[in-house]
Design a protein around this motif. Structure first.
Motif, short mmCIF file in Angstrom:
data_model
loop_
_atom_site.label_atom_id
_atom_site.label_comp_id
_atom_site.label_asym_id
_atom_site.label_seq_id
_atom_site.Cartn_x
_atom_site.Cartn_y
_atom_site.Cartn_z
N ARG A 112 -2.54 2.70 -4.67
CA ARG A 112 -1.56 1.67 -4.34
C ARG A 112 -1.46 0.66 -5.48
N SER A 113 -0.26 0.46 -5.97
CA SER A 113 -0.05 -0.44 -7.10
C SER A 113 1.41 -0.85 -7.17
N ILE A 114 1.66 -1.89 -7.97
CA ILE A 114 3.01 -2.41 -8.18
C ILE A 114 3.17 -2.67 -9.68
N PHE A 115 4.32 -2.29 -10.20
CA PHE A 115 4.68 -2.60 -11.58
C PHE A 115 6.08 -3.19 -11.59
N VAL A 116 6.24 -4.28 -12.31
CA VAL A 116 7.58 -4.82 -12.58
C VAL A 116 7.82 -4.58 -14.06
N VAL A 117 8.95 -3.93 -14.34
CA VAL A 117 9.31 -3.54 -15.70
C VAL A 117 10.65 -4.17 -16.03
N ASP A 118 10.71 -4.91 -17.13
CA ASP A 118 11.96 -5.60 -17.47
C ASP A 118 13.00 -4.64 -18.04
N SER A 119 14.16 -5.17 -18.36
CA SER A 119 15.27 -4.33 -18.83
C SER A 119 15.00 -3.69 -20.19
N ASN A 120 13.97 -4.19 -20.91
CA ASN A 120 13.56 -3.60 -22.19
C ASN A 120 12.35 -2.68 -22.02
N ASN A 121 12.04 -2.35 -20.78
CA ASN A 121 10.91 -1.48 -20.43
C ASN A 121 9.55 -2.04 -20.84
N ARG A 122 9.43 -3.36 -20.74
CA ARG A 122 8.16 -4.04 -20.96
C ARG A 122 7.62 -4.41 -19.57
N ILE A 123 6.36 -4.15 -19.33
CA ILE A 123 5.75 -4.50 -18.04
C ILE A 123 5.55 -6.01 -17.99
N THR A 124 6.07 -6.63 -16.94
CA THR A 124 5.90 -8.08 -16.78
C THR A 124 4.91 -8.41 -15.66
N TYR A 125 4.58 -7.41 -14.84
CA TYR A 125 3.65 -7.62 -13.73
C TYR A 125 3.02 -6.27 -13.39
N ALA A 126 1.71 -6.27 -13.18
CA ALA A 126 1.01 -5.06 -12.75
C ALA A 126 -0.08 -5.45 -11.76
N GLU A 127 -0.12 -4.75 -10.65
CA GLU A 127 -1.17 -4.96 -9.66
C GLU A 127 -1.70 -3.59 -9.24
N TYR A 128 -3.00 -3.40 -9.44
CA TYR A 128 -3.71 -2.24 -8.91
C TYR A 128 -4.48 -2.77 -7.71
N VAL A 129 -4.06 -2.40 -6.51
CA VAL A 129 -4.69 -2.93 -5.30
C VAL A 129 -6.12 -2.39 -5.23
N SER A 130 -7.09 -3.29 -5.10
CA SER A 130 -8.49 -2.89 -5.21
C SER A 130 -8.96 -1.98 -4.09
N GLU A 131 -8.42 -2.13 -2.91
CA GLU A 131 -8.75 -1.25 -1.77
C GLU A 131 -7.45 -0.62 -1.29
N ASN A 132 -7.37 0.70 -1.38
CA ASN A 132 -6.13 1.42 -1.09
C ASN A 132 -5.57 1.20 0.31
N THR A 133 -6.41 0.81 1.24
CA THR A 133 -5.91 0.60 2.60
C THR A 133 -5.37 -0.81 2.80
N ASN A 134 -5.42 -1.63 1.76
CA ASN A 134 -4.89 -3.00 1.82
C ASN A 134 -3.45 -3.04 1.29
N HIS A 135 -2.73 -4.07 1.69
CA HIS A 135 -1.37 -4.30 1.19
C HIS A 135 -1.42 -4.93 -0.19
N PRO A 136 -0.39 -4.71 -0.99
CA PRO A 136 -0.30 -5.42 -2.27
C PRO A 136 0.12 -6.87 -2.03
N ASP A 137 0.14 -7.66 -3.07
CA ASP A 137 0.61 -9.04 -2.98
C ASP A 137 2.14 -9.02 -3.12
N TYR A 138 2.82 -8.88 -1.97
CA TYR A 138 4.28 -8.77 -1.97
C TYR A 138 4.94 -9.97 -2.64
N ASP A 139 4.47 -11.16 -2.30
CA ASP A 139 5.11 -12.37 -2.82
C ASP A 139 5.06 -12.44 -4.34
N LYS A 140 3.90 -12.14 -4.92
CA LYS A 140 3.78 -12.18 -6.39
C LYS A 140 4.66 -11.11 -7.03
N ALA A 141 4.69 -9.92 -6.45
CA ALA A 141 5.52 -8.84 -7.00
C ALA A 141 7.00 -9.20 -6.93
#
Length: 166
Positions: A129-158
């Motif tokens: 479980r993870s989240i990546f935000v990638v800008d229009s130039n394909n640069r990652i601006t946010y990455a979250e690897y959720v430490s426990e797969n059964t947990n939710h990601p940080d929706y608000d930050k993403a």
């Protein structure tokens, strides 16, 4: 690499951990219609990439539904959900749950996305479980690897990161 567990048991992630500021790696996955899809297909757009182990499980379903509901609120952002589920299973699930504002993509065939984004769980051949935000130039601006797969990601930050990305 990120320290990740699945039901509290440590797992091994294949590939390299990505961080904000990294260039987003090109990848190839499959659409629900079995067409090849690449990062380049979303060229010039901000992308929020939501990664789930299996779309048809509780937290994964909730995560996908949440980003589908929030898609209109974050402006001109392409929302993608990537999992190892077969494209046929994703297509059935999307139809059943009326998911219309995001693309579900399968990494089942080659695990190309999983290896390039450092999210392939070696022991299970699932994506962590993870989240990546990638800008229009394909640069990652946010990455979250959720430490426990059964947990939710940080929706608000993403969502905040997606809303700010250009």
């Amino acid at each position: 690499m990120a320290n990740v567990t699945f039901h509290q048991d440590p797992v091994t992630l294949m590939g390299n951990e990505l961080k904000a500021g990294d260039q987003a790696p090109e990848f190839t996955v499959l659409s629900n219609g079995l067409e090849k899809v690449t990062l380049d297909d979303y060229k010039g757009s901000v992308k929020l990439i939501s990664v789930v182990p299996s779309i048809d499980t509780g937290v994964c379903a909730d995560q996908t539904k949440r980003f589908n509901e929030e898609a209109d609120k974050i402006g001109n952002v392409k929302v993608l959900t990537v999992s190892m589920d077969l494209p046929f299973a994703q297509k059935r699930w999307v139809k059943k749950h009326d998911i219309t504002k995001l693309d579900t993509l399968s990494d089942h065939r080659d695990a190309d996305f999983g290896e390039k984004y450092g999210v392939l769980i070696k022991e299970m051949r699932l994506l962590t479980r993870s989240i990546f935000v990638v800008d229009s130039n394909n640069r990652i601006t946010y990455a979250e690897y959720v430490s426990e797969n059964t947990n939710h990601p940080d929706y608000d930050k993403a969502l905040e990161a997606a809303g700010k990305a250009e």
